[in-house]
Design a protein around this motif. Structure first.
Motif, short mmCIF file in Angstrom:
data_model
loop_
_atom_site.label_atom_id
_atom_site.label_comp_id
_atom_site.label_asym_id
_atom_site.label_seq_id
_atom_site.Cartn_x
_atom_site.Cartn_y
_atom_site.Cartn_z
N THR A 183 0.83 -1.21 0.00
CA THR A 183 0.00 0.00 0.00
C THR A 183 0.86 1.25 0.00
O THR A 183 0.53 2.24 -0.65
CB THR A 183 -0.94 -0.03 1.21
OG1 THR A 183 -1.56 -1.31 1.27
CG2 THR A 183 -2.00 1.02 1.11
N SER A 184 2.02 1.20 0.71
CA SER A 184 2.92 2.35 0.71
C SER A 184 3.46 2.61 -0.68
O SER A 184 3.58 3.77 -1.10
CB SER A 184 4.08 2.12 1.66
OG SER A 184 3.65 1.47 2.80
N ILE A 200 -1.16 1.46 -10.94
CA ILE A 200 -1.48 1.04 -9.58
C ILE A 200 -2.80 0.28 -9.53
O ILE A 200 -2.96 -0.63 -8.71
CB ILE A 200 -1.47 2.26 -8.64
CG1 ILE A 200 -0.06 2.83 -8.58
CG2 ILE A 200 -1.93 1.91 -7.26
CD1 ILE A 200 1.01 1.81 -8.27
N ILE A 260 -2.86 -3.19 -7.52
CA ILE A 260 -3.74 -3.52 -6.39
C ILE A 260 -4.32 -4.91 -6.57
O ILE A 260 -4.30 -5.74 -5.65
CB ILE A 260 -4.88 -2.48 -6.27
CG1 ILE A 260 -4.34 -1.15 -5.77
CG2 ILE A 260 -5.96 -2.98 -5.31
CD1 ILE A 260 -5.39 -0.06 -5.71
N ILE A 298 1.32 7.28 -6.65
CA ILE A 298 0.27 8.29 -6.86
C ILE A 298 0.80 9.68 -6.46
O ILE A 298 0.49 10.67 -7.12
CB ILE A 298 -0.99 7.92 -6.06
CG1 ILE A 298 -1.50 6.54 -6.47
CG2 ILE A 298 -2.08 8.95 -6.29
CD1 ILE A 298 -1.94 6.40 -7.89
N SER A 299 1.64 9.74 -5.42
CA SER A 299 2.24 11.03 -5.03
C SER A 299 3.09 11.59 -6.16
O SER A 299 3.09 12.79 -6.41
CB SER A 299 3.12 10.86 -3.79
OG SER A 299 2.38 10.43 -2.71
N HIS A 335 -1.88 6.05 -12.12
CA HIS A 335 -3.16 5.53 -11.65
C HIS A 335 -3.45 4.18 -12.31
O HIS A 335 -3.87 3.23 -11.66
CB HIS A 335 -4.29 6.50 -11.99
CG HIS A 335 -4.13 7.86 -11.37
ND1 HIS A 335 -5.10 8.83 -11.45
CD2 HIS A 335 -3.12 8.41 -10.68
CE1 HIS A 335 -4.69 9.91 -10.82
NE2 HIS A 335 -3.48 9.68 -10.35
N PHE A 372 1.94 1.98 -3.44
CA PHE A 372 0.85 2.60 -4.20
C PHE A 372 0.83 4.11 -3.94
O PHE A 372 0.74 4.91 -4.87
CB PHE A 372 -0.51 2.02 -3.81
CG PHE A 372 -0.64 0.53 -3.98
CD1 PHE A 372 0.19 -0.16 -4.84
CD2 PHE A 372 -1.61 -0.18 -3.30
CE1 PHE A 372 0.07 -1.51 -5.00
CE2 PHE A 372 -1.74 -1.54 -3.45
CZ PHE A 372 -0.89 -2.20 -4.30
N VAL A 373 0.90 4.48 -2.65
CA VAL A 373 0.84 5.91 -2.30
C VAL A 373 2.03 6.65 -2.90
O VAL A 373 1.90 7.78 -3.38
CB VAL A 373 0.79 6.07 -0.77
CG1 VAL A 373 0.86 7.55 -0.39
CG2 VAL A 373 -0.48 5.48 -0.21
N MET A 374 3.20 5.99 -2.94
CA MET A 374 4.40 6.59 -3.55
C MET A 374 4.16 6.92 -5.02
O MET A 374 4.42 8.04 -5.47
CB MET A 374 5.56 5.59 -3.41
CG MET A 374 6.85 6.02 -4.07
SD MET A 374 7.57 7.35 -3.15
CE MET A 374 9.23 6.79 -2.96
#
Lengths: 188, 129
Positions: free
Chosen positions: B43-44, B79, B83, B50-51, B76, B46-48
């Motif tokens: 999940t981290s 990811i 997911i 998208i950031s 997007h 993914f956030v990386m």
């Protein structure tokens, strides 16, 4: 305001991750990991990735948590506490983290509109979605059309995983039926 | 100084989260806990991604005809795929955990190692006789 929401949600993620690390109860850890996924979905909305947030909330927070709860009913709820503290994992993690932070020095600033990743092929995708594909959602257009082979590969991966799970969990029942009884469990 | 901090804040917190996940995978002996740690790590990441795609003042990449500054839609898409693949690996890992529990009666990796060692010693003993 956007920046404040971003900061607070990231902080919440940090607290949840540390709680997952600390707890010894696997049920609590599973619930926290569901909460972690949901918080990250909220963060993804504030970072403009609405499609990803949708999937993360449904698949990451929903399906994963259900799978883990299913596993917990078949195994144990509590984690064994290790007696001695080992330094090697901490060392590995610290060194890896330091190298990654060193790597961020060269990265474009957060929210930079001139980041190299934005300038290469993305303008063509956006223009192509508007002119050729003519549906409003750019992410859908890229996913199903420009990067359709990625999605095909993803389907193959899911199929493989499904077959793997069926072979792992389905085979033992046949064996049990052939043998007439379940294999005696060995207790440590 | 504050500007530098804000410019990299997302990346640094994400790296911290990734390392917490990695530590759980490496240091904890319980197999279910290891998979939870793997989820935190995923999940981290993914956030990386998208950031990295976020543009200040941009909006979600949906054509409305008015606002034409979008965040980068390419991460997007990547990811979204990641997911679903992540859940596939979680499912497979948990199935293996259930199987290990049936074969060994435990999901702690040091206890599994102990049983393996006893088995090996028993085999050697049998061969000598």
């Amino acid at each position: 305001m956007e920046l404040l929401i971003n900061t607070v949600l990231l902080g919440l993620l940090g607290i949840t991750a540390i709680a997952i690390l600390m707890t010894r109860h696997l049920f609590v850890a599973t619930m926290l990991s569901g909460g972690y996924s949901l918080t990250s979905a909220a963060l993804l909305v504030s970072l403009d990735a609405v499609d990803v947030a949708f999937t993360e909330a449904a698949v990451g927070a929903g399906v994963s948590t259900v799978l883990m709860l299913g596993t917990l009913t078949l195994t144990r709820r509590r984690e064994k506490v290790q007696k001695e503290f080992r330094w090697s994992p901490l060392l590995v993690v610290t060194v890896t983290g330091a190298l990654l932070i060193y790597g961020t020095v060269d990265m474009p600033a957060f929210g930079d509109p001139n980041a190299p990743a934005l300038l290469h092929i993305v303008p063509e995708y956006i223009a192509g979605t508007r002119d050729d594909i003519q549906i409003p959602n750019i992410v859908t257009a890229i996913l199903a059309s420009y990067r359709g082979y990625d999605t095909l590969g993803e389907t193959a991966v899911i199929f493989t995983a499904g077959v793997g799970v069926l072979l792992l969990l389905g085979r033992r029942r046949e064996e049990d039926e052939e043998a007439g009884t379940r294999r005696p469990e060995r207790d440590a | 100084m504050l500007e530098l901090f804000l410019a990299k804040y997302n990346y640094w917190i994400v790296i911290l989260l990734m390392m917490i996940g990695l530590y759980v995978v490496v240091a904890r002996g319980n197999l279910v806990k290891k998979i939870i740690g793997l989820n935190v790590f995923q999940t981290s990441v993914f956030v990386m991604y998208i950031s990295l795609g976020k543009v200040a003042g941009g909006t979600a990449p949906v054509l409305t005809g008015k606002n034409e500054l979008f965040s980068n839609p390419l991460p997007h898409v990547l990811i979204l795929t990641a997911i679903v693949v992540g859940v596939a690996t979680t499912a497979l890992g948990l199935a293996i955990v259930v199987r290990v529990r049936e074969a060994y009666g435990t999901i702690e990796d040091d206890e599994i190692e102990e049983i393996e060692r006893q088995d090996m010693a028993g085999d050697l003993e049998g061969r000598r006789r």
